[in-house]
Write a protein that holds these residues in place. Structure first.
Motif, mmCIF file in Angstrom:
data_model
loop_
_atom_site.group_PDB
_atom_site.id
_atom_site.type_symbol
_atom_site.label_atom_id
_atom_site.label_comp_id
_atom_site.label_asym_id
_atom_site.label_seq_id
_atom_site.Cartn_x
_atom_site.Cartn_y
_atom_site.Cartn_z
ATOM 1 N N CYS A 239 0.832 -1.212 0.000
ATOM 2 C CA CYS A 239 0.000 0.000 0.000
ATOM 3 C C CYS A 239 0.861 1.254 0.000
ATOM 4 O O CYS A 239 0.560 2.228 -0.714
ATOM 5 C CB CYS A 239 -0.933 -0.007 1.216
ATOM 6 N N ARG A 240 1.948 1.250 0.768
ATOM 7 C CA ARG A 240 2.839 2.411 0.796
ATOM 8 C C ARG A 240 3.511 2.618 -0.551
ATOM 9 O O ARG A 240 3.668 3.750 -1.008
ATOM 10 C CB ARG A 240 3.885 2.223 1.891
ATOM 11 N N CYS A 241 3.910 1.539 -1.205
ATOM 12 C CA CYS A 241 4.590 1.663 -2.504
ATOM 13 C C CYS A 241 3.642 2.166 -3.586
ATOM 14 O O CYS A 241 4.104 2.768 -4.575
ATOM 15 C CB CYS A 241 5.190 0.320 -2.908
ATOM 16 N N ASN A 242 2.357 1.926 -3.432
ATOM 17 C CA ASN A 242 1.379 2.373 -4.421
ATOM 18 C C ASN A 242 0.682 3.657 -4.022
ATOM 19 O O ASN A 242 -0.252 4.093 -4.715
ATOM 20 C CB ASN A 242 0.328 1.289 -4.645
ATOM 21 N N GLY A 243 1.095 4.264 -2.901
ATOM 22 C CA GLY A 243 0.519 5.543 -2.497
ATOM 23 C C GLY A 243 -0.901 5.449 -1.984
ATOM 24 O O GLY A 243 -1.674 6.408 -2.154
ATOM 25 N N ALA B 12 9.031 2.915 -1.040
ATOM 26 C CA ALA B 12 7.846 3.505 -0.415
ATOM 27 C C ALA B 12 7.936 5.023 -0.460
ATOM 28 O O ALA B 12 8.966 5.607 -0.103
ATOM 29 C CB ALA B 12 7.706 3.018 1.027
ATOM 30 N N GLU B 13 6.861 5.626 -0.882
ATOM 31 C CA GLU B 13 6.798 7.078 -0.952
ATOM 32 C C GLU B 13 6.248 7.639 0.360
ATOM 33 O O GLU B 13 5.429 6.995 1.020
ATOM 34 C CB GLU B 13 5.906 7.515 -2.113
ATOM 35 N N PRO B 14 6.674 8.845 0.749
ATOM 36 C CA PRO B 14 6.111 9.464 1.958
ATOM 37 C C PRO B 14 4.612 9.715 1.796
ATOM 38 O O PRO B 14 4.146 10.152 0.743
ATOM 39 C CB PRO B 14 6.885 10.778 2.082
ATOM 40 N N VAL B 15 3.877 9.413 2.836
ATOM 41 C CA VAL B 15 2.428 9.596 2.797
ATOM 42 C C VAL B 15 2.105 11.044 3.120
ATOM 43 O O VAL B 15 2.529 11.575 4.151
ATOM 44 C CB VAL B 15 1.733 8.643 3.781
ATOM 45 N N SER B 16 1.365 11.685 2.251
ATOM 46 C CA SER B 16 1.010 13.087 2.429
ATOM 47 C C SER B 16 -0.387 13.194 3.035
ATOM 48 O O SER B 16 -1.223 12.305 2.866
ATOM 49 C CB SER B 16 1.054 13.824 1.085
ATOM 50 N N PRO B 17 -0.686 14.284 3.745
ATOM 51 C CA PRO B 17 -2.028 14.458 4.320
ATOM 52 C C PRO B 17 -3.132 14.523 3.271
ATOM 53 O O PRO B 17 -4.268 14.107 3.533
ATOM 54 C CB PRO B 17 -1.904 15.776 5.085
ATOM 55 N N SER B 18 -2.824 15.048 2.078
ATOM 56 C CA SER B 18 -3.864 15.147 1.056
ATOM 57 C C SER B 18 -4.374 13.772 0.610
ATOM 58 O O SER B 18 -5.487 13.665 0.106
ATOM 59 C CB SER B 18 -3.327 15.910 -0.151
ATOM 60 N N MET B 19 -3.568 12.731 0.794
ATOM 61 C CA MET B 19 -4.004 11.385 0.422
ATOM 62 C C MET B 19 -5.056 10.849 1.385
ATOM 63 O O MET B 19 -5.852 9.978 1.025
ATOM 64 C CB MET B 19 -2.795 10.449 0.377
#
Length: 308
Positions: free
Chosen positions: A179-183, A217-224
């Motif tokens: 899930c982290r790798c796919n945003g 893994a991409e950093p999780v942003s609040p907008s997501m």
């Protein structure tokens, strides 16, 4: 005398063996014939068999689409989907089986299960793949994300990362890592709750996978997290769009670095609700983001200071 006179030559298709329809050539026992073969009931000798398969060599999905291939390989199975499975209560046409046939199939399934695993590692891989598929189904993930999680679990076993760790924890960490790798906006608590594993164990397993396998893994942003929290709170589209705009503007200014993304998204929804005249309490938005009301209040003050 010539050799040709001793050994007569000919094609096998032209030679017909004489066989009795009621007597076995080996033990003189009784033979029976079905649609596929002729077998002796006493010694089990196969006297004759049908070598030509008269069934179709293609699979039809509709009236126009035909395929001459089998099922595709899948990473969601420990054997890539090449093994066979024995059915249970019905036959290929959906008819109910008799009690004798059901017991026979049960014995066949038991024997197949006993000889199915070549090693304990393969058994653990099959168990982990099943756990990953269950978690992906419970979290309503797509098949591509599920396959990536299964491949991640397979890589973890190949790197000997399962030693001393729970299979369920590694499976949950693989799903969270995919899930982290796919945003995708999934929290560790969401995965651990479905996996019935403590959140700390899933976090530690994910850290191990991330360090040893180097996950992209991409950093999780609040907008997501804004669409998901807005859906939980049943907010209208105006508040959802305004909250997403607030989160994106805060990300551009760099104030979301190091903060809890779900908590900051909850604060954006709270501020957007206040602006639109909809009363959203800090406690409600905090529960949706799995944070405390103090966290929401702190981030709300940050948004007020930015005047966005």
């Amino acid at each position: 005398m010539a050799t040709r006179d001793i050994y007569e030559t000919g094609f096998d298709e032209d030679v017909r063996a004489e066989s009795s329809a009621t007597q076995c050539p080996e033990c003189d026992g009784r033979v029976t014939t079905n649609a596929f073969e002729t077998v002796c009931e006493d010694c089990g000798l196969v006297i004759d068999e049908q070598r030509i398969d008269h069934g179709p060599e293609w699979r039809a999905y509709d009236d126009e689409e035909y395929e001459r291939t089998g099922a595709p390989l899948t990473a969601a199975r420990h054997d890539r989907g090449l093994s066979t499975e024995i059915g249970r209560g019905t036959d290929a046409k959906g008819n109910e089986l008799s009690g004798k046939k059901r017991r026979r199939l049960a014995r066949m399934r038991r024997e197949q299960t006993r000889g199915r695993w070549r090693s304990k590692a393969e058994r653990n891989l099959a168990h982990g793949m099943g756990e990953v598929r269950r978690l992906a189904s419970a979290l309503e993930l797509s098949n591509s994300v599920r396959d990536q999680a299964c491949q991640l679990f397979r890589n973890a076993q190949n790197e000997d990362l399962l030693r001393g760790r729970s299979i369920e924890a590694i499976a949950a960490a693989s799903v969270y890592g995919a899930c982290r790798c796919n945003g995708l906006s999934r929290l560790v608590d969401d995965v651990s709750e479905v996996a019935r594993v403590a959140e700390s164990r899933v976090t530690n397993s994910y850290k191990t996978l991330n360090e040893e396998l180097g996950l992209p893994a991409e950093p999780v942003s609040p907008s997501m997290f804004v669409p998901r929290l807005a859906s939980d709170l049943e907010c209208p589209d105006e508040i959802r769009q305004r909250a997403r705009t607030l989160a994106e503007q805060a990300e551009e200014r760099g104030v979301t670095t190091g903060v809890h993304p779900a908590g900051f998204a909850a604060a954006c929804l709270y501020k957007a609700g206040r602006e639109e005249g909809r009363w959203l309490t800090q406690r409600d938005v905090a529960e949706s983001g799995d944070v405390t009301p103090t966290t929401v209040r702190t981030h709300h003050e940050t948004l007020n200071e930015l005047a966005v």
